[in-house]
Design an enzyme around this catalytic site. Sequence first.
Site, PDB file in Angstrom:
ATOM      1  N   GLU A  25       4.706   2.828  -2.117  1.00 42.20           N
ATOM      2  CA  GLU A  25       5.999   3.509  -2.232  1.00 42.20           C
ATOM      3  C   GLU A  25       6.818   3.316  -3.141  1.00 42.20           C
ATOM      4  OE1 GLU A  25       5.715   4.571   2.634  1.00 42.20           O
ATOM      5  OE2 GLU A  25       7.159   2.860   1.952  1.00 42.20           O
ATOM      6  N   ASP A  81       6.723   4.386  10.431  1.00 41.41           N
ATOM      7  CA  ASP A  81       7.194   4.468   9.109  1.00 41.41           C
ATOM      8  C   ASP A  81       6.417   5.204   8.246  1.00 41.41           C
ATOM      9  OD1 ASP A  81       5.102   2.800   8.859  1.00 41.41           O
ATOM     10  OD2 ASP A  81       6.189   0.984   8.373  1.00 41.41           O
TER      11      ASP A  81
END
Length: 430
Positions: free
Chosen positions: A58, A233
Amino acid sequence: MTTVPFLDVAATARWVARRGPQAVIARLIDALAADFARWPELDKRARIASHSRDGVIELMPTSDDTTYGFKFVNGHPRNPARGYQTVTAFGVLADVRNGYPTFLAEMTLLTALRTAATSGLAARLLARPDSRTLALLGTGSQSEFQALGMRAALGITRLRAWDTDPGALAKLARNARALGFEVHEASSAADAVTGADVITTCTADKTNATVLTQEMVQALAHPGVHVNAIGGDCPGKTELDPRILAGADVFVEYEPQTRVEGELQQMPEAFGVTELWEVVTGRRPGRRGVGRTPAGAGAPFERGVGERAALDATGVTVFDSVGFAVEDWATLRFVHDDVPADLLRHLDLVAEPDDPKDLFSLVRAADEAGAPDPDAAPGDAAPGDAAPGDAAPAGRADDASARRALDRLMGLAGRDGRDTLLAGTAARRG
């Protein structure tokens, strides 16, 4: 020449050890509160994620009108079985005026600190102030930091911990006792939750799981428990029984991201939540009777500041935390300002020719200086080089002088000293 300060893993660990990990987390709570208080001013977006069958990589960017920052981070739950960390990260700050990088740091340790600080900030606003017992469901890399964050925020003294991995549980118990906590090594999640004032869920498997049930929260935990859900998450990963959310006041960091990645994946789009910054600024209530931060950027966070009301001692609060870029940006800025100079290295990351439009001049200068071919085999002699023991050819001193000039231009001054040191080391080994 512009160089960029760099904080590596070893230096980060030394900085945390010098300051004390709980003290660092406590100060980070204040830094986060100050930046959450100016949330509307910040450039915000959900993280950019690249998912694979093994995990996710990410990019997490944000900025204000002065400083841009991003974090590069992965999440690979099967990594420990292969000898790798589940999460690794690094972060960068840059000057918005010219785009130049101004700070580069490891963020594996820093992510653990900022996650604990974010949990602590939420707990100060949402947990009962008399909370003293923390249940930890999941005792991996985050667990010690979470315990310290809750002690910094609430004065937590007792831990009730459980993990499917006995080795991880023993590790947490050993480290936490050394930090001064009273630790109960639970036999199950239900055992861990019994009598808890705060429950933190932090598991690694990227699956839709039910680590914590409604029955545990209602029948076993202390009335008015605060649930700190930090494990969900990414899409397809959850930890909570959705009935917990339905019966609680739910708080998030950045709703558009949490809808996709957090426990909110299980809830209808119309299910209402509150973003934490709204509580920090007093725009929305947290737990009734728990104080809030003063509004305004830069104001120090103090629990209990704000209007008083009767404490809600029975309602369940949930912080559905997925981690957000503003937290990393705030942490990088805090560390940049706090870390002592002796722990920093400096990297030459910015190409700066004398003429900003003549970038090729750096290549030309290297060619004119006779820069060696890095692909040449060891021992290959360049044209004009003398054999060992021969006298140096004419002009060799000029070549060395040109190389030193190029080194200064490219930020490599001192290379001769390193070559000498390496040669000396090789001689000692030989």
